[in-house]
Each structure stands twice: as structure tokens, then as C-alpha cells.
Design a protein around this motif. Structure first.
Motif, PDB file in Angstrom:
ATOM      1  N   MET A  32       0.847  -1.180   0.000  1.00  0.00           N
ATOM      2  CA  MET A  32       0.000   0.000   0.000  1.00  0.00           C
ATOM      3  C   MET A  32       0.891   1.241   0.000  1.00  0.00           C
ATOM      4  O   MET A  32       1.868   1.298   0.721  1.00  0.00           O
ATOM      5  CB  MET A  32      -0.861   0.083   1.262  1.00  0.00           C
ATOM      6  CG  MET A  32      -1.824  -1.028   1.516  1.00  0.00           C
ATOM      7  SD  MET A  32      -2.643  -0.774   3.116  1.00  0.00           S
ATOM      8  CE  MET A  32      -4.122   0.007   2.553  1.00  0.00           C
ATOM      9  N   GLU A  33       0.487   2.200  -0.792  1.00  0.00           N
ATOM     10  CA  GLU A  33       1.212   3.466  -0.789  1.00  0.00           C
ATOM     11  C   GLU A  33       0.653   4.409   0.276  1.00  0.00           C
ATOM     12  O   GLU A  33       1.382   5.133   0.932  1.00  0.00           O
ATOM     13  CB  GLU A  33       1.112   4.120  -2.167  1.00  0.00           C
ATOM     14  CG  GLU A  33       1.986   5.320  -2.312  1.00  0.00           C
ATOM     15  CD  GLU A  33       1.986   5.855  -3.730  1.00  0.00           C
ATOM     16  OE1 GLU A  33       2.503   6.963  -3.908  1.00  0.00           O
ATOM     17  OE2 GLU A  33       1.473   5.198  -4.645  1.00  0.00           O
ATOM     18  N   HIS A  34      -0.684   4.371   0.427  1.00  0.00           N
ATOM     19  CA  HIS A  34      -1.376   5.188   1.431  1.00  0.00           C
ATOM     20  C   HIS A  34      -2.470   4.351   2.073  1.00  0.00           C
ATOM     21  O   HIS A  34      -2.891   3.329   1.536  1.00  0.00           O
ATOM     22  CB  HIS A  34      -1.987   6.433   0.782  1.00  0.00           C
ATOM     23  CG  HIS A  34      -0.979   7.351   0.186  1.00  0.00           C
ATOM     24  ND1 HIS A  34      -0.131   8.116   0.948  1.00  0.00           N
ATOM     25  CD2 HIS A  34      -0.648   7.609  -1.106  1.00  0.00           C
ATOM     26  CE1 HIS A  34       0.665   8.802   0.155  1.00  0.00           C
ATOM     27  NE2 HIS A  34       0.376   8.509  -1.090  1.00  0.00           N
ATOM     28  N   LEU A  35      -2.961   4.804   3.209  1.00  0.00           N
ATOM     29  CA  LEU A  35      -4.030   4.085   3.897  1.00  0.00           C
ATOM     30  C   LEU A  35      -5.330   4.115   3.109  1.00  0.00           C
ATOM     31  O   LEU A  35      -6.186   3.251   3.291  1.00  0.00           O
ATOM     32  CB  LEU A  35      -4.263   4.691   5.285  1.00  0.00           C
ATOM     33  CG  LEU A  35      -3.094   4.645   6.266  1.00  0.00           C
ATOM     34  CD1 LEU A  35      -3.472   5.322   7.567  1.00  0.00           C
ATOM     35  CD2 LEU A  35      -2.633   3.223   6.507  1.00  0.00           C
ATOM     36  N   LEU A  36      -5.481   5.091   2.250  1.00  0.00           N
ATOM     37  CA  LEU A  36      -6.713   5.302   1.500  1.00  0.00           C
ATOM     38  C   LEU A  36      -6.366   5.715   0.078  1.00  0.00           C
ATOM     39  O   LEU A  36      -5.479   6.540  -0.125  1.00  0.00           O
ATOM     40  CB  LEU A  36      -7.522   6.422   2.177  1.00  0.00           C
ATOM     41  CG  LEU A  36      -8.878   6.779   1.622  1.00  0.00           C
ATOM     42  CD1 LEU A  36      -9.895   5.684   1.940  1.00  0.00           C
ATOM     43  CD2 LEU A  36      -9.357   8.104   2.211  1.00  0.00           C
ATOM     44  N   ALA A  37      -7.049   5.133  -0.881  1.00  0.00           N
ATOM     45  CA  ALA A  37      -6.862   5.525  -2.283  1.00  0.00           C
ATOM     46  C   ALA A  37      -7.864   6.639  -2.627  1.00  0.00           C
ATOM     47  O   ALA A  37      -8.949   6.699  -2.033  1.00  0.00           O
ATOM     48  CB  ALA A  37      -7.094   4.323  -3.196  1.00  0.00           C
ATOM     49  N   PRO A  38      -7.515   7.515  -3.572  1.00  0.00           N
ATOM     50  CA  PRO A  38      -8.425   8.612  -3.922  1.00  0.00           C
ATOM     51  C   PRO A  38      -9.839   8.142  -4.290  1.00  0.00           C
ATOM     52  O   PRO A  38     -10.824   8.774  -3.911  1.00  0.00           O
ATOM     53  CB  PRO A  38      -7.745   9.280  -5.118  1.00  0.00           C
ATOM     54  CG  PRO A  38      -6.307   8.970  -4.952  1.00  0.00           C
ATOM     55  CD  PRO A  38      -6.254   7.600  -4.324  1.00  0.00           C
ATOM     56  N   GLU A  39      -9.937   7.023  -4.988  1.00  0.00           N
ATOM     57  CA  GLU A  39     -11.263   6.531  -5.393  1.00  0.00           C
ATOM     58  C   GLU A  39     -12.069   5.970  -4.220  1.00  0.00           C
ATOM     59  O   GLU A  39     -13.267   5.738  -4.345  1.00  0.00           O
ATOM     60  CB  GLU A  39     -11.143   5.491  -6.510  1.00  0.00           C
ATOM     61  CG  GLU A  39     -10.261   4.314  -6.210  1.00  0.00           C
ATOM     62  CD  GLU A  39      -8.784   4.558  -6.505  1.00  0.00           C
ATOM     63  OE1 GLU A  39      -8.013   3.603  -6.309  1.00  0.00           O
ATOM     64  OE2 GLU A  39      -8.380   5.664  -6.909  1.00  0.00           O
ATOM     65  N   GLU A  40     -11.442   5.790  -3.062  1.00  0.00           N
ATOM     66  CA  GLU A  40     -12.145   5.280  -1.883  1.00  0.00           C
ATOM     67  C   GLU A  40     -12.718   6.394  -1.004  1.00  0.00           C
ATOM     68  O   GLU A  40     -13.483   6.111  -0.087  1.00  0.00           O
ATOM     69  CB  GLU A  40     -11.195   4.425  -1.035  1.00  0.00           C
ATOM     70  CG  GLU A  40     -10.757   3.145  -1.693  1.00  0.00           C
ATOM     71  CD  GLU A  40      -9.766   2.364  -0.852  1.00  0.00           C
ATOM     72  OE1 GLU A  40      -9.957   1.147  -0.714  1.00  0.00           O
ATOM     73  OE2 GLU A  40      -8.794   2.982  -0.343  1.00  0.00           O
TER      74      GLU A  40
END
Length: 140
Positions: free
Chosen positions: A1-9
Motif C-alpha cells: 500500500m502506498e497510502h491508507l486510503l486511495a483517492p477513489e475510496e
């Protein structure tokens, strides 16, 4: 994972947001939420461990997506880190999402088909969204 949240989420785990929202802005808000709100609460070690193993470890997936667990005969439920993150990102979007940095300075999107909300309404929406985000984060 790059971040805890993806933009589309962001809209999936939080309040609805336009599919046409600038992805680069959302990524910037995600980074800010991780660094300013999430990492200080969960610590560097857990934060980095979630980024490394979050997709593969069932406990981290539960922490990210929310759910329920039992402890001491009690059942607890929580919304998850992704929900908290989504609300932090949405709050940031409310405050500065329609600002654009241009070579002429910072501008605000405005055309004949849109109406700006008042500063007071924007501030109230921001405060309300932060309250939800903080509640979700404290519930972990």
C-alpha cells in the motif's frame, strides 16, 4: 500500500464526492490526513506496518475497513481507519478544494453555473466533518 486510503475510496468510505474531483488534490489531502491526524494517534511503527502488510494481514484489513470484534465478552464495532481518513480528506476538500494555484495567484473556481457557499457555511461544514472524523478515529 502506498497510502491508507486511495483517492477513489474517499467517497466510498465517507461522504459522497464528485468523481471528477482532481486526483492530485485528493492525494495531497490523503497525505496530510495521514501525517497530521492518523500517524500521531497510532504511531510510526503501526502506521508503517499497516502500509507494508495492510493488504495481506486480516487484522490490519479489519482496522482499515472497520467491523466488529469481541473482547472480554463484549462486542465492539467501529468504522475503521479508511472512514476516518475519508472524513479528514473531505474536510480538507471543503476548505480548499475549489482553490487553484495558478501563475496569477490563488484563484477560486467560479462560473455562471455555480454558486459559492458562504464562509460561515463552509466553516460549519468543515467543523461537522472534522467532528465525524475525530469520532471515528477515537473509536478505534
Amino acid at each position: 500500500m502506498e497510502h491508507l486510503l486511495a483517492p477513489e475510496e474517499v467517497g466510498q468510505y465517507g461522504r459522497p464526492i464528485s468523481a471528477n474531483t482532481d486526483k492530485d488534490k485528493l492525494i495531497a489531502y490523503i497525505i496530510e490526513a495521514e501525517q497530521m491526524h492518523i500517524k500521531p494517534v497510532i504511531g510510526d511503527e503501526l502506521f508503517l506496518s499497516i502500509l507494508e502488510k495492510g493488504d495481506d494481514d486480516e487484522r490490519y484489513r479489519l482496522l482499515l475497513s472497520g467491523g466488529s470484534y469481541e473482547s472480554g465478552g463484549q462486542v465492539y464495532s467501529f468504522a475503521g481507519l479508511k472512514s476516518a481518513m475519508s472524513y479528514y480528506v473531505f474536510a480538507k476538500y471543503l476548505m480548499v478544494g475549489d482553490f487553484n494555484a495558478t501563475r496569477f495567484g490563488v484563484t477560486l473556481k467560479d462560473d455562471s453555473y455555480s454558486t459559492r457557499i458562504s464562509a460561515a457555511d463552509r466553516s460549519n461544514a468543515y467543523s461537522d466533518t472534522l467532528e465525524v472524523a475525530n469520532c471515528f478515529l477515537q473509536d478505534l
